[in-house]
Design a protein around this motif. Structure first.
Motif, PDB file in Angstrom:
ATOM      1  N   ILE A 179      57.815  34.562  19.372  1.00 41.67           N
ATOM      2  CA  ILE A 179      56.862  33.857  20.244  1.00 41.67           C
ATOM      3  C   ILE A 179      56.518  34.737  21.442  1.00 41.67           C
ATOM      4  O   ILE A 179      57.394  35.368  22.041  1.00 41.67           O
ATOM      5  CB  ILE A 179      57.473  32.512  20.681  1.00 41.67           C
ATOM      6  CG1 ILE A 179      57.632  31.606  19.451  1.00 41.67           C
ATOM      7  CG2 ILE A 179      56.620  31.829  21.745  1.00 41.67           C
ATOM      8  CD1 ILE A 179      58.483  30.383  19.699  1.00 41.67           C
ATOM      9  N   GLN A 180      55.250  34.759  21.818  1.00 44.15           N
ATOM     10  CA  GLN A 180      54.793  35.632  22.895  1.00 44.15           C
ATOM     11  C   GLN A 180      54.222  34.884  24.101  1.00 44.15           C
ATOM     12  O   GLN A 180      53.833  35.513  25.076  1.00 44.15           O
ATOM     13  CB  GLN A 180      53.748  36.600  22.357  1.00 44.15           C
ATOM     14  CG  GLN A 180      54.304  37.619  21.382  1.00 44.15           C
ATOM     15  CD  GLN A 180      55.339  38.535  22.021  1.00 44.15           C
ATOM     16  OE1 GLN A 180      55.074  39.177  23.034  1.00 44.15           O
ATOM     17  NE2 GLN A 180      56.539  38.573  21.451  1.00 44.15           N
ATOM     18  N   LYS A 181      54.190  33.564  24.048  1.00 42.95           N
ATOM     19  CA  LYS A 181      53.634  32.796  25.164  1.00 42.95           C
ATOM     20  C   LYS A 181      54.766  32.120  25.934  1.00 42.95           C
ATOM     21  O   LYS A 181      55.506  31.295  25.382  1.00 42.95           O
ATOM     22  CB  LYS A 181      52.651  31.745  24.655  1.00 42.95           C
ATOM     23  CG  LYS A 181      51.378  32.342  24.054  1.00 42.95           C
ATOM     24  CD  LYS A 181      50.408  31.237  23.638  1.00 42.95           C
ATOM     25  CE  LYS A 181      49.127  31.801  23.069  1.00 42.95           C
ATOM     26  NZ  LYS A 181      48.184  30.725  22.677  1.00 42.95           N
ATOM     27  N   TYR A 182      54.881  32.489  27.232  1.00 45.34           N
ATOM     28  CA  TYR A 182      55.920  31.944  28.098  1.00 45.34           C
ATOM     29  C   TYR A 182      55.313  31.605  29.455  1.00 45.34           C
ATOM     30  O   TYR A 182      54.366  32.261  29.908  1.00 45.34           O
ATOM     31  CB  TYR A 182      57.051  32.959  28.303  1.00 45.34           C
ATOM     32  CG  TYR A 182      57.789  33.322  27.035  1.00 45.34           C
ATOM     33  CD1 TYR A 182      58.960  32.664  26.671  1.00 45.34           C
ATOM     34  CD2 TYR A 182      57.306  34.322  26.200  1.00 45.34           C
ATOM     35  CE1 TYR A 182      59.630  32.993  25.503  1.00 45.34           C
ATOM     36  CE2 TYR A 182      57.976  34.660  25.029  1.00 45.34           C
ATOM     37  CZ  TYR A 182      59.132  33.998  24.688  1.00 45.34           C
ATOM     38  OH  TYR A 182      59.787  34.326  23.529  1.00 45.34           O
ATOM     39  N   LYS A 183      55.870  30.609  30.085  1.00 41.78           N
ATOM     40  CA  LYS A 183      55.444  30.259  31.430  1.00 41.78           C
ATOM     41  C   LYS A 183      55.979  31.306  32.426  1.00 41.78           C
ATOM     42  O   LYS A 183      57.091  31.768  32.298  1.00 41.78           O
ATOM     43  CB  LYS A 183      55.966  28.870  31.803  1.00 41.78           C
ATOM     44  CG  LYS A 183      55.441  27.754  30.904  1.00 41.78           C
ATOM     45  CD  LYS A 183      56.080  26.421  31.253  1.00 41.78           C
ATOM     46  CE  LYS A 183      55.577  25.310  30.335  1.00 41.78           C
ATOM     47  NZ  LYS A 183      56.211  24.003  30.615  1.00 41.78           N
ATOM     48  N   GLY A 184      55.161  31.646  33.404  1.00 43.60           N
ATOM     49  CA  GLY A 184      55.601  32.574  34.430  1.00 43.60           C
ATOM     50  C   GLY A 184      55.776  34.001  33.949  1.00 43.60           C
ATOM     51  O   GLY A 184      56.541  34.769  34.548  1.00 43.60           O
ATOM     52  N   ASP A 185      55.074  34.379  32.897  1.00 39.15           N
ATOM     53  CA  ASP A 185      55.204  35.722  32.321  1.00 39.15           C
ATOM     54  C   ASP A 185      54.611  36.748  33.288  1.00 39.15           C
ATOM     55  O   ASP A 185      53.416  36.737  33.567  1.00 39.15           O
ATOM     56  CB  ASP A 185      54.479  35.760  30.980  1.00 39.15           C
ATOM     57  CG  ASP A 185      54.670  37.082  30.238  1.00 39.15           C
ATOM     58  OD1 ASP A 185      55.186  38.038  30.843  1.00 39.15           O
ATOM     59  OD2 ASP A 185      54.289  37.143  29.058  1.00 39.15           O
ATOM     60  N   ILE A 186      55.450  37.651  33.795  1.00 40.62           N
ATOM     61  CA  ILE A 186      54.991  38.684  34.725  1.00 40.62           C
ATOM     62  C   ILE A 186      54.917  40.046  34.062  1.00 40.62           C
ATOM     63  O   ILE A 186      54.737  41.068  34.734  1.00 40.62           O
ATOM     64  CB  ILE A 186      55.909  38.766  35.957  1.00 40.62           C
ATOM     65  CG1 ILE A 186      57.354  39.020  35.524  1.00 40.62           C
ATOM     66  CG2 ILE A 186      55.799  37.518  36.804  1.00 40.62           C
ATOM     67  CD1 ILE A 186      58.310  39.293  36.665  1.00 40.62           C
ATOM     68  N   SER A 187      55.056  40.101  32.746  1.00 38.85           N
ATOM     69  CA  SER A 187      55.059  41.380  32.042  1.00 38.85           C
ATOM     70  C   SER A 187      53.666  42.004  32.061  1.00 38.85           C
ATOM     71  O   SER A 187      52.654  41.337  32.298  1.00 38.85           O
ATOM     72  CB  SER A 187      55.535  41.191  30.606  1.00 38.85           C
ATOM     73  OG  SER A 187      54.617  40.397  29.874  1.00 38.85           O
TER      74      SER A 187
END
Length: 482
Positions: A109-117
């Motif tokens: 999975i590649q969708k996350y909350k707060g993703d700062i990458s």
């Protein structure tokens, strides 16, 4: 033992205590005048290309009086660090990566909350910018500066309540210690449901240390806490509360599953893991709460998920890429909302797989850094929907060699233990428990949102491929709906 001689007070830790560029030594900064700032119209420039990246993923930490050792607000401040930025962003999901978001791209999975990458394109822009001499560009291309709150501000915004743990003092040199540290009154006069909680250590560290690994500015490795109601009963079972850990980002709970903090409750701290920094230090942990509006009632039940194989750990000295697996079976349908690897100094990577019948798929893989314990909250339309009977497999990877700077002495064997020089392997996840009816509704809604055709499925939803879900979701005992 984790340590770092250069970090500022943990009182300044906020959303991107996760985003500092100086966890370890940097390449030599570029000198002004080292290359010409002239550029063609299609060149990568600071004002047009780099500043927007820094604003989104770096500046909340890299700004004056914040936790990072240098500011990356202006061109003049940033240019000396161009080569360092190229080196650290290119690492992506390894221990030294900046920003410290370790989810691996291209798997699971590649969708996350707060993703700062950063994306591949953003990493390439930073590398190109450094290679061509870090030109400034047209000042008219510069985005408006961000307005930041106080450096001591919170990732969750202005909290409704802040509770402080008792203060603990750790001598300059002492063995790891763990045990209870007391309790703290919340002052809450009515039942309130918590929407988010953020925890950070505040200490008096002002000296220097000769420790050379990450996180030595902090005396709390972790702090377990519970909420006890006004009548002396646990107010948080079975949901529990997140554990404070070094570098942890904020926990924003599922909107349908707020956590109850009862009137007259107090926070009790039954287990703290303390370690020395090389300098005598006093410190405490602050807990910031954001409440749901009065009258809110949860519609779902949250439950912690702890998949562990620590009893079987056998980490040999002077060996890299040591792999250990752990398994557990879900007894209820769940929506998994958080993936949280927890290891110790030798840990460098963790993967989470779901096995349902003949279907085996990787949900998440992340690098691991003992000095920045990250939680990864799945985006709402990507959170795994797993039926009862699903087998979860956690695979941990350990590097007990001099290449892993978090390890104090890689010649030593290590196994299960509480100390940082011992090891653990736990996925401290969070799940929403779903009965069969609610589970079928959520799977149907996922199919609708993603416009899935019959037989088409997605990672993390093994039953999304069929419009007729089993009335009994236990693997091997399925009965299709009429």
């Amino acid at each position: 033992m984790i340590s770092n001689p250069r970090w500022k007070s943990a009182a300044t830790v906020g959303v991107s205590t996760l985003v500092g560029f100086a966890l370890l030594a940097f390449p030599t900064p570029m000198r002004a005048g080292q290359a010409s700032p002239n550029q063609s119209n299609d060149q990568v420039t600071f004002t047009k290309d780099i500043a927007p990246i820094l604003q989104r993923s770096c500046q909340s930490c890299h700004r004056p009086d914040s936790v990072a050792p240098m500011s990356l607000i202006t061109y003049q401040e940033t240019r000396p660090w161009a080569r360092a930025m190229k080196a650290r962003t290119s690492v992506r999901d390894k221990q030294n990566a900046m920003p410290p978001w370790y989810i691996e791209k291209g798997i699971g999975i590649q969708k996350y909350k707060g993703d700062i990458s950063l994306s591949d394109q953003e990493i390439a822009k930073i590398a190109t910018w450094a290679d061509i001499g870090a030109p400034q560009g047209n000042p008219a291309d510069m985005p408006p500066p961000l307005a930041f709150a106080d450096a001591k501000g919170w990732e969750i915004g202005t909290p409704d309540l802040v509770v402080k743990s008792p203060t603990v003092e750790v001598a300059a040199t002492s063995p790891d210690w763990w045990g209870p540290i007391g309790e703290a009154e919340t002052g809450v006069t009515e039942d309130r449901y918590v929407a988010a909680v953020e925890m950070k250590e505040v200490n008096e560290f002002k000296g220097k240390t000769d420790r050379q690994t990450i996180g030595g500015h902090f005396i709390f490795h972790h702090l377990i806490w519970v909420a006890v109601g006004g009548q002396g009963s646990r107010a948080d079972a079975p949901q529990g509360w997140p554990v404070h850990e070094v570098g942890r980002n904020a926990d924003v709970f599922d909107p349908d599953a707020g956590r109850l903090l009862k009137a007259g409750s107090k926070l009790v701290f039954p287990s703290a893991h303390m370690h020395s920094t090389g300098v005598a230090t006093k410190g405490h942990v602050e807990f910031a709460f954001k409440f749901h509006p009065k009258g809110y009632q949860p519609t779902k039940q949250v439950r912690g998920l702890d998949t562990t194989a620590t009893l079987d750990l056998d980490i040999k000295g002077m060996q890299a890429n040591q792999r250990i697996e752990a398994y557990s079976t879900l007894t209820e349908n769940v929506r998994m909302v958080v993936f949280e690897p927890h290891m110790h100094a030798a840990g460098v990577r963790m993967c989470l797989d779901a096995i349902y019948g003949a279907r085996v798929e990787t949900l998440s893989c992340a690098g691991y850094n003992h000095g920045w314990v990250r939680i990864y909250s799945y985006a709402d339309d990507s959170a795994p929907l797993l039926p009862k009977g699903t087998i979860l497999r956690v695979t941990g990877y350990f590097d007990n060699t001099p290449a892993n700077k978090n390890v104090s002495d890689p010649r030593n064997w290590s196994g299960l233990g509480h100390r940082s020089i011992d090891n653990m392997m736990i996925n401290i996840g969070q799940t929403i428990v779903l009965n069969d009816e609610d589970f079928r509704k959520e799977v149907a809604e996922r199919r609708r949102k993603l416009n899935l055709a019959e037989g088409q499925t997605v990672v993390g939803c093994p039953l999304c491929g069929s419009s007729k879900l089993p009335t009994n979701t236990t693997s091997g005992q399925q009965q299709q709906q009429p």
